[in-house]
Enzyme design. Structure first.
Site, PDB file in Angstrom:
ATOM      1  N   GLY A   9       0.825  -1.204   0.000  1.00  0.00           N
ATOM      2  CA  GLY A   9       0.000   0.000   0.000  1.00  0.00           C
ATOM      3  C   GLY A   9       0.859   1.253   0.000  1.00  0.00           C
ATOM      4  O   GLY A   9       0.525   2.266   0.610  1.00  0.00           O
ATOM      5  N   GLY A  12      -0.563   4.855  -1.020  1.00  0.00           N
ATOM      6  CA  GLY A  12      -1.629   5.474  -0.254  1.00  0.00           C
ATOM      7  C   GLY A  12      -1.176   6.702   0.509  1.00  0.00           C
ATOM      8  O   GLY A  12      -0.014   7.121   0.447  1.00  0.00           O
ATOM      9  N   GLN A  13      -2.111   7.277   1.257  1.00  0.00           N
ATOM     10  CA  GLN A  13      -1.862   8.530   1.966  1.00  0.00           C
ATOM     11  C   GLN A  13      -0.693   8.412   2.933  1.00  0.00           C
ATOM     12  O   GLN A  13       0.184   9.275   2.978  1.00  0.00           O
ATOM     13  CB  GLN A  13      -3.129   8.943   2.716  1.00  0.00           C
ATOM     14  CG  GLN A  13      -3.038  10.304   3.385  1.00  0.00           C
ATOM     15  CD  GLN A  13      -4.269  10.622   4.206  1.00  0.00           C
ATOM     16  OE1 GLN A  13      -5.014   9.733   4.608  1.00  0.00           O
ATOM     17  NE2 GLN A  13      -4.485  11.895   4.464  1.00  0.00           N
ATOM     18  N   ASP A  35       2.186  -1.853  -4.467  1.00  0.00           N
ATOM     19  CA  ASP A  35       0.773  -1.467  -4.464  1.00  0.00           C
ATOM     20  C   ASP A  35       0.126  -2.133  -5.675  1.00  0.00           C
ATOM     21  O   ASP A  35       0.817  -2.723  -6.511  1.00  0.00           O
ATOM     22  CB  ASP A  35       0.617   0.057  -4.530  1.00  0.00           C
ATOM     23  CG  ASP A  35      -0.645   0.546  -3.800  1.00  0.00           C
ATOM     24  OD1 ASP A  35      -1.724  -0.032  -4.057  1.00  0.00           O
ATOM     25  OD2 ASP A  35      -0.539   1.475  -2.981  1.00  0.00           O
ATOM     26  N   ILE A  36      -1.183  -1.995  -5.778  1.00  0.00           N
ATOM     27  CA  ILE A  36      -1.895  -2.587  -6.918  1.00  0.00           C
ATOM     28  C   ILE A  36      -1.786  -1.695  -8.158  1.00  0.00           C
ATOM     29  O   ILE A  36      -2.220  -2.076  -9.240  1.00  0.00           O
ATOM     30  CB  ILE A  36      -3.376  -2.865  -6.594  1.00  0.00           C
ATOM     31  CG1 ILE A  36      -4.084  -1.588  -6.142  1.00  0.00           C
ATOM     32  CG2 ILE A  36      -3.495  -3.963  -5.552  1.00  0.00           C
ATOM     33  CD1 ILE A  36      -5.590  -1.748  -6.003  1.00  0.00           C
ATOM     34  N   ASP A  53      -0.863  -7.351  -5.452  1.00  0.00           N
ATOM     35  CA  ASP A  53      -2.163  -7.476  -4.796  1.00  0.00           C
ATOM     36  C   ASP A  53      -1.949  -8.326  -3.547  1.00  0.00           C
ATOM     37  O   ASP A  53      -1.732  -9.533  -3.634  1.00  0.00           O
ATOM     38  CB  ASP A  53      -3.164  -8.136  -5.742  1.00  0.00           C
ATOM     39  CG  ASP A  53      -4.525  -8.363  -5.093  1.00  0.00           C
ATOM     40  OD1 ASP A  53      -4.695  -8.033  -3.896  1.00  0.00           O
ATOM     41  OD2 ASP A  53      -5.432  -8.876  -5.786  1.00  0.00           O
ATOM     42  N   TYR A 143     -15.091  -0.415   8.725  1.00  0.00           N
ATOM     43  CA  TYR A 143     -13.675  -0.148   8.947  1.00  0.00           C
ATOM     44  C   TYR A 143     -13.306  -0.396  10.404  1.00  0.00           C
ATOM     45  O   TYR A 143     -12.314  -1.079  10.699  1.00  0.00           O
ATOM     46  CB  TYR A 143     -13.380   1.301   8.553  1.00  0.00           C
ATOM     47  CG  TYR A 143     -11.939   1.719   8.689  1.00  0.00           C
ATOM     48  CD1 TYR A 143     -10.937   1.103   7.952  1.00  0.00           C
ATOM     49  CD2 TYR A 143     -11.586   2.771   9.536  1.00  0.00           C
ATOM     50  CE1 TYR A 143      -9.614   1.507   8.060  1.00  0.00           C
ATOM     51  CE2 TYR A 143     -10.264   3.181   9.644  1.00  0.00           C
ATOM     52  CZ  TYR A 143      -9.284   2.553   8.917  1.00  0.00           C
ATOM     53  OH  TYR A 143      -7.975   2.948   9.028  1.00  0.00           O
TER      54      TYR A 143
END
Length: 321
Positions: A9, A12-13, A35-36, A53, A143
């Site tokens: 990941g 991401g942020q 990451d994907i 993935d 979440y």
């Protein structure tokens, strides 16, 4: 000797900034980003990258064995607001990736895991002010349920199999370097983009909705700090509370107006208001302070200055929320 690290990941942020910080600390070839999809130019140029993935067990294991990985930072997740729209996708992504990494550590194919939890593990019945490390946890979002469940599995794998897994419960995170990632605290990033571009912002939360927040630099510092701490200092294997400041949209807008007096804000709460109402207003993180010497650096005024300074050169860009 520097560890060999895989970040899942990485686009991401949090992952994108964490990748760059870890490469600066350990060397670019010691940190494998994955990451994907591919990331931005800065990330892609900074060191090795793999399309991965993490729900694919064999593909994940292949990357770990190929690079002889010691540490995995599992930053891939579907965040609160997005997961409410796609509940089963959110659950499967958040849980399957965790089990894949935990099982590889159980089989001694990796030595150490960082897995992020969140204040979303708390719920409407949790004490809202100065929420303690151990308390009632009845999350009301997909979440939050996935993060609370993940905490229990992390602790189980540590006790049952000796897996060295470490975790912190992130508050809302504020950064100018990456786009909002589909979380309920995203208003605290969007507000700066809109203030600089249009001098106004319509907030999806009520003006006095207090939530724990943190500048991204502090979150990255805490992440690297807990992973670098001697193993005997890590007393909690579910997840540590982490805190910096408590913030409302009104308080943040007032801080922005000191720099941009013409800025205006109005409020149109949407489905994210119910999510925010279920979360704490402030967090007690004394165990993190005691166990591994955590201390935040950035207050509201410093965060506001950093965000305006960092975003001002980008105001001509059209942002896609």
């Amino acid at each position: 000797m520097s560890p060999k690290i895989l970040i899942i990941g990485a686009c991401g942020q949090i992952g994108s900034e964490l990748t760059l910080n870890l490469r600066e600390k350990y060397g670019e070839n010691q940190v494998i980003a994955s990451d994907i999809r591919e990331g931005d130019e800065t990330l892609m140029a900074s060191g090795p990258f793999e399309i991965l993935d993490a729900t694919n067990t064999s593909a994940l294991e292949d990357v770990i064995l190929h690079y002889d990985i010691d540490q995995v930072y599992l930053m891939a997740a579907m965040l609160s607001a997005t997961a409410e729209k796609f509940p089963m996708k959110g659950w499967q992504l958040n849980m399957n990736t965790l089990f894949n990494v935990l099982n590889l550590a159980k089989d001694q194919k990796i030595k150490q895991i960082f897995w992020p939890s969140s204040i979303a593990v708390f719920g409407p019945s949790t004490p809202k002010e100065n929420t303690p490390q151990q308390t009632i946890m009845e999350p009301s979002t997909v979440y939050g349920i996935s993060k609370q469940t993940g905490e229990r599995w992390c602790e189980y794998y540590h006790k049952r199999y000796g897996v060295d897994v470490r975790s912190i419960r992130y508050p809302g995170l504020i950064s100018y370097k990456t786009q909002p990632g589909g979380g309920t605290t995203d208003y605290a990033i969007e507000i700066f983009h809109e203030a600089l571009k249009h001098k106004k912002y319509t907030c999806f939360l009520k003006e006095n909705t207090a939530l724990p927040m943190m500048y991204m630099d502090d979150a990255i510092k805490a992440t690297i700090q807990i992973m670098s701490a001697p193993i005997e200092q890590i007393k909690i294997r579910s997840s540590y509370n982490l805190s910096a400041i408590s913030l409302t949209p009104k308080k943040l807008s007032e801080a922005i107006k000191k720099h941009l007096p013409e800025f205006e804000i109005d409020y149109k709460p949407d489905f994210r208001q119910a999510i925010a109402d279920s979360w704490p207003a402030s967090i007690d993180d004394s165990p993190a302070k005691q166990d591994w010497n955590w201390k935040h650096q950035f207050d509201l005024e410093q965060i506001t200055e950093k965000m305006i300074e960092g975003l001002t050169p980008k105001v001509s860009i059209d942002y896609d929320y």
